[in-house]
Write a protein that holds these residues in place. Structure first.
Motif, PDB file in Angstrom:
ATOM      1  N   LYS A 188      -4.451   2.410  -2.703  1.00 41.90           N
ATOM      2  CA  LYS A 188      -5.765   2.917  -2.146  1.00 41.90           C
ATOM      3  C   LYS A 188      -6.721   3.719  -3.114  1.00 41.90           C
ATOM      4  N   TYR A 197      -1.399   5.588  -5.754  1.00 39.43           N
ATOM      5  CA  TYR A 197      -1.390   4.581  -4.853  1.00 39.43           C
ATOM      6  C   TYR A 197      -2.512   3.521  -4.890  1.00 39.43           C
ATOM      7  N   PRO A 223       0.792  -1.170   0.086  1.00 40.60           N
ATOM      8  CA  PRO A 223      -0.079  -0.041  -0.064  1.00 40.60           C
ATOM      9  C   PRO A 223       0.776   1.248  -0.224  1.00 40.60           C
ATOM     10  N   TRP A 224       2.002   1.200   0.341  1.00 39.83           N
ATOM     11  CA  TRP A 224       2.767   2.337   0.534  1.00 39.83           C
ATOM     12  C   TRP A 224       3.797   2.626  -0.734  1.00 39.83           C
ATOM     13  N   GLU A 275       0.376   7.581   7.966  1.00 38.46           N
ATOM     14  CA  GLU A 275      -0.791   6.936   7.389  1.00 38.46           C
ATOM     15  C   GLU A 275      -0.789   6.165   6.162  1.00 38.46           C
ATOM     16  N   LYS A 276       0.383   6.578   5.504  1.00 41.87           N
ATOM     17  CA  LYS A 276       0.672   6.272   4.126  1.00 41.87           C
ATOM     18  C   LYS A 276       0.957   4.526   4.194  1.00 41.87           C
ATOM     19  N   PHE A 277       1.183   4.404   5.615  1.00 40.16           N
ATOM     20  CA  PHE A 277       1.838   2.652   5.350  1.00 40.16           C
ATOM     21  C   PHE A 277       0.652   2.035   6.024  1.00 40.16           C
ATOM     22  N   ARG A 278      -0.473   2.350   6.206  1.00 39.31           N
ATOM     23  CA  ARG A 278      -1.783   1.641   7.137  1.00 39.31           C
ATOM     24  C   ARG A 278      -2.195   0.628   6.076  1.00 39.31           C
ATOM     25  N   PRO A 295       7.776  -0.750   7.036  1.00 42.49           N
ATOM     26  CA  PRO A 295       6.720  -0.115   6.735  1.00 42.49           C
ATOM     27  C   PRO A 295       5.309  -0.489   7.395  1.00 42.49           C
ATOM     28  N   PHE A 296       5.252  -1.871   7.284  1.00 41.23           N
ATOM     29  CA  PHE A 296       3.784  -2.321   7.825  1.00 41.23           C
ATOM     30  C   PHE A 296       3.780  -1.975   9.323  1.00 41.23           C
TER      31      PHE A 296
END
Lengths: 448, 579
Positions: free
Chosen positions: A149, A147, A105-106, B269-272, B187-188
């Motif tokens: 998301k 991304y 996700p990142w 938050e980017k890593f959530r 990151p997680f």
């Protein structure tokens, strides 16, 4: 569409052997003795230029086999040979697409696609070029800096494909790649993939796809390997020689689908004989019957659909699956439960309502419950046992463990729990008994 | 922003009865501490250096002191981070290490930091005899112990709950363990890690202030910083100086929060990994927004970012596979037993040494008396948590159900939790002295002064996260009054309440060590309890009694957690999850 250099692959002939699976056995250790056997002596050969489908219900070990081939799990015994060398872990030349997309996700789309190229030691400029080509090929041009998301399910799976294709694998493994997508998106992706394959635009030599959707298997595969469950083993192999692109409404297509449904529901096929159930085994199995968790609502729903137009009590399984948009994993447990309770009879890909089934459909709520209760006690030994024990005890109560321990003599803990959950659900619906989850005890409710 | 207690994410129930392992590890830890002091005691030297620049009470010095305190804080966090990565990674990769390391973490988390301040100070002083560096290290170590366990636990739990499909992808792409660690695992774990770091910071200001000025026997350690400023103010009965210090602290915490943590939390938050739809708006930070949009900032950042990436890409040569025979022995059950036996032997030896050491100077009757004192402190903690719960839970629910109030009040509550309440103690002490109140009763609220805010903001978070449709259903069926509390609100916020209460009680135990003995100039107030026992023993450098006190307080905390909080936790995760 851009052109990616592909390996030489004549479309009509399949070529040399790429992958050989020999007598693979896989088991998971469970507490208390016997291991849970997931794959029992499975052997398979994969040649270049073909798409092979592994078809079966959940629990038939097909995903375990795929993981073994991907190098993510080690079998208990047996060998896998990839390009004439034994497989010891994730290998070069094999890439995998996951059911849940599995994107980081990142990372952006571009970064997600590039990630597989770095371990190959490819310089940065070349990595970027290849990733952009793969993204373009799979139809995601313009989304490079998005991304996950921000993407829909179908787009995410496309990223998954791009990531797998960018390393130019020879074998692409797909683990139910379309089952997490809605019907329309799945169909689009499938046809896109087949188009790319036919036009020789995919940098691949062969594809191995795991699915529990019979139509998908017939739509996409040159060869379908049907798995049976408990323990997982190969029941049948079918060659599909229809030309691409295939048409669902084509008569030959429907014949193949029917054939597969028939094979998967044939009670007399020794290869499919499972330890779980077959109509005659019910009487002899006693309480040692693993029951699927199917809600009475689903049973009632299927019976009503079957009784109504246009089936009038008898239907082709593929038709009714289509009508209710049910996949094999959802349809078969319902159908088997109906057969167990003698509400319907299944044979050779057809399902037919019994007189009890027809009666059920016409009755009102209370009467349905009575009928259900009668069938339950008559044909499901564990339910009859529970009722008998409750009646014998003066307090009309019995603890959960009384029955779970008895079941665990015959089956693993998980199956015992699953079976009792199913029985509790049915018993509550039939008002046969009550169950207190907090106290973990059965008790008898007085009938009206 | 919802309070995220990592344990709630783990679905399996945790054991609450202490196991054999816990006892063994406990013995090991205490034994280790003892070893450290025994080793250090021999080469004890008075500090001549530090006396050269005494602390001054002029407010003009405060900015410099505040800066030094902050730098210590940062050093502690960096050390914690390094420790977290190493410890967490090792515990996950090695099954045998895990068996020892996880209960170890659990127990370390429960031991009140301030009780073994004496050990660590002595140790570091001995390590750098006669230098200020030793003292600085002691303070930084205290910060480290306040932060590290919490962060490590969070990291460990994140590593254990990495989604299986992402793990499969990393393996099938053959990224290698180093790359996988930095691309997937860190990151997680980042959101949980940063959140926990922020939470532990709140407790850590408390420790920093407490250990910048401590007296261990003949040695008085006074590092330039806000804590020693306040200690001097207390000695000289200068209430105004205390006020200045409080103000300085407010500024420091505010800037820390806005300039460091909020941007980090927003960035994380980017890593959530979105496993379920969140209904709270994502946290935002003006600094992060500024940074991300300002072009110049990005240009400055780019070379650093690229350097970090190239570090990540390092490929270590393929692991040399150990010969088959060695590998087999290493992973055999026989070796397991050997490992367990080794641990058991060490633990028993450690436990026995402790008993001998303490027994030499302390009679059995005194040991029993100390347990009695522990009971007193336990009673205090229980009663005060109960009072704080009764007061703050209804307020928290009321605020949480009104989003605009929640947005305003929650940062304040978090801020109050971060603020070191020991800066406020002198004010209370002055009150007690002036009105001749009983210390036993009136010193008690000090314990909960700093930690009650955890209950408040966790309950607010719980009420904010309460699903809207359940609220509306209750309203449309006109459930009101006590029934509403019992059936709707309280069960809904219960998991969050338990999280807050656990943190609050842990902080309360720590606070008891500095709260049960309070002084103002020459007036010295003492409440009966375990905290004052330990504080006294520390002041007298009475090692056996310090060890005894530490053991007893740790026992109490561990048992308290297991017997009260764990079952509540299990109950909350099983029955009261709203998903």
């Amino acid at each position: 569409m851009s052109d990616i250099k592909t390996a030489e692959r004549p479309l009509d002939q399949t070529g040399d052997v790429l992958l050989e699976v020999q007598s693979i056995r896989q088991a998971y250790p469970k507490g208390g003795g016997a291991d849970l056997l997931v794959l029992d002596g499975v052997s398979l050969i994969l040649k270049s230029g073909e798409i092979v489908g592994l078809l079966g219900r959940s629990g038939s070990g097909k995903s375990s086999l795929l993981r073994i081939i991907a190098g993510l799990a080690k079998p208990v015994s047996g060998r896998v040979t990839w390009r004439d060398k034994p497989l010891t872990g994730p290998s070069e030349g094999i890439a995998m697409v996951f059911q849940s997309f599995a994107l980081f996700p990142w990372l952006t789309v571009l970064e997600n696609v590039e990630i597989g190229l770095e371990p190959l030691g490819i310089p940065a400029a070349e990595r970027r070029k290849r990733s952009l080509e793969a993204i373009d090929l799979i139809g995601l041009d313009g989304f490079e800096s998005a991304y996950p998301k921000e993407l829909s399910g179908g787009m995410r799976q496309r990223v998954g494909f791009a990531r797998a294709l960018v390393v130019h694998p020879e074998l692409l493994l797909m683990d139910e790649p379309f089952s997490a997508l809605d019907v329309l998106t799945a169909e689009t992706l499938r046809t896109d993939l087949i188009d790319l394959w036919v036009e020789n635009k995919l940098p691949l030599r062969s594809i191995l796809i795991v699915t529990h959707n019979i139509e998908e298997a017939v739509l996409m595969c040159d060869r379908v390997v049907i798995f049976a469950a408990n323990p997982g083993r190969i029941a049948a192999e079918i060659k599909i020689d229809l030309p691409y692109p295939r048409n669902r409404n084509d008569e030959k297509f429907r014949k193949f689908v029917d054939d597969i449904y028939g094979r998967m529901t044939n009670p007399y096929d020794p290869a499919l004989k499972m330890e779980r159930r077959a109509a005659d085994a019910v009487a002899t199995a006693g309480v040692a019957m693993v029951l699927p968790e199917v809600s009475p609502n689903l049973l009632a729903g299927l019976m009503e659909t079957l009784a109504g137009e246009p089936f009038n009590g008898k239907a082709d399984l593929p038709e009714i699956a289509d009508e209710l948009t049910l996949e094999v994993d959802e349809l078969f447990p319902i159908v088997e439960t109906l057969q167990l309770l003698r509400f319907a009879v299944v044979a050779h890909g057809d399902i037919r309502l019994t007189p009890e089934g027809r009666r059920f459909v016409d009755l009102d709520v209370d009467a349905r419950k009575h009928l259900f209760a009668a069938q339950l006690v008559a044909h499901v030994p564990i339910a009859a046992l529970i009722q008998r024990v409750l009646q014998e005890r003066p307090s009309r109560r019995a603890p959960y463990t009384r029955f779970s321990e008895e079941l665990e003599d015959f089956m693993s803990e998980e199956f015992a729990e699953e079976t009792l959950k199913a029985v509790i659900d049915w018993g509550r619906y039939a008002e046969l008994f009550a169950y207190d989850e907090q106290a973990q005890a059965f008790s008898l409710e007085d009938p009206e | 922003m919802p309070a995220f207690h990592p344990s709630l994410a783990l679905r399996r129930p945790q054991r609450f009865l202490p196991s054999v392992w816990d006892a063994l590890i406990f013995a090991l830890v205490i034994g280790g501490l003892l070893l450290i002091t025994l080793g250090g005691r021999q080469t004890f030297e008075p500090l001549a250096e530090a006396a050269k620049t005494p602390i001054s009470l002029s407010p003009a010095m405060l900015p410099e002191y505040a800066l030094r305190t902050t730098l210590r804080m940062l050093a502690g966090i960096v050390a914690s981070l390094v420790f977290t990565f190493c410890y967490g990674a090792l515990a996950v990769k090695s099954r045998r290490a895990e068996i020892v390391m996880v209960p170890l973490l659990d127990i370390l988390q429960s031991i009140p930091v301030l009780s073994f301040l004496a050990f660590t100070t002595t140790f570091f002083l001995a390590l750098f005899p006669g230098q200020v560096l030793g003292v600085e290290f002691a303070a930084i170590f205290a910060i480290f112990t306040g932060q590290a366990w919490n962060m490590t636990f969070s990291f460990y739990q994140s590593l254990k709950t990495v989604p299986r499909d992402l793990d499969d992808v990393a393996n099938s792409l053959r990224l290698g363990s180093w790359r996988k660690f930095w691309t997937l695992e860190v990151p997680f774990a980042a959101p949980g890690l940063i959140w926990n770091a922020m939470m532990s910071m709140s407790g850590t200001w408390f420790f920093v202030v407490a250990c910048e000025a401590i007296t261990v026997g003949n040695t008085t350690v006074s590092l330039p910083g806000v804590g020693s400023y306040v200690a001097l103010a207390i000695q000289q009965k200068d209430l105004a100086a205390v006020g200045w210090a409080v103000l300085a602290m407010l500024v420091v915490i505010l800037s820390y929060d806005q300039l460091l943590f909020r941007p980090l939390v927003a960035w994380a938050e980017k890593f959530r990994v979105e496993l379920s739809v969140g209904n709270a708006p994502p946290p935002s930070s003006w600094l992060l927004d500024f940074f991300q949009r300002a072009d110049l900032a990005r240009k400055v950042w780019r070379p650093i970012g690229e350097f970090a990436e190239s570090l990540m890409r390092l490929r270590f040569s393929r692991k040399v596979r150990a010969p088959q025979a060695v590998a087999e022995v290493w992973s055999s059950r026989w070796f397991d037993w050997a490992w367990f036996a080794l641990i058991a032997v060490f633990a028993l030896w450690a436990g026995w040494s402790v008993i001998l050491f303490v027994g030499r100077e302390v009679s059995l009757r005194e040991v029993v008396a100390v347990f009695g004192l522990g009971g007193l402190t336990l009673a205090r903690v229980l009663i005060l948590i109960a009072i704080a719960s009764v007061i703050w839970t209804p307020i928290g629910v009321w605020v949480g159900l009104r989003p605009r109030w929640a947005a305003a009040v929650q940062p304040i509550a978090q801020f109050m939790a971060a603020f070191p309440s020991n800066l406020l103690f002198p004010i209370v002490v002055v009150g007690i002295v002036r009105f001749h109140l009983m210390p036993d009763i009136w010193l008690s609220p000090l314990i909960i002064l700093g930690t009650q805010w955890y209950i408040l903001f966790n309950v607010i978070a719980g009420a904010t996260a309460f699903p809207n449709d359940l609220r509306e259903a209750a309203a449309s069926f006109r459930v009101t009054g006590w029934a509403w509390w019992r059936k709707v609100a309280l069960p809904g916020i219960f998991p969050y309440y338990v999280t807050g209460a656990i943190t609050a009680s842990g902080g309360a135990w720590n606070a008891s060590i500095v709260a049960e003995v309070a002084s103002w100039g020459s007036d010295r107030l003492e409440a009966h309890g375990l905290g004052s026992f330990i504080a006294d023993a520390t002041a007298k450098a009475d090692m056996p009694r310090i060890v005894l006190g530490t053991v007893v307080i740790s026992l109490f905390v561990v048992l308290f957690n297991r017997i009260l909080w764990r079952p509540l936790f299990n109950f909350a995760s099983k029955r009261l999850r709203l998903d």
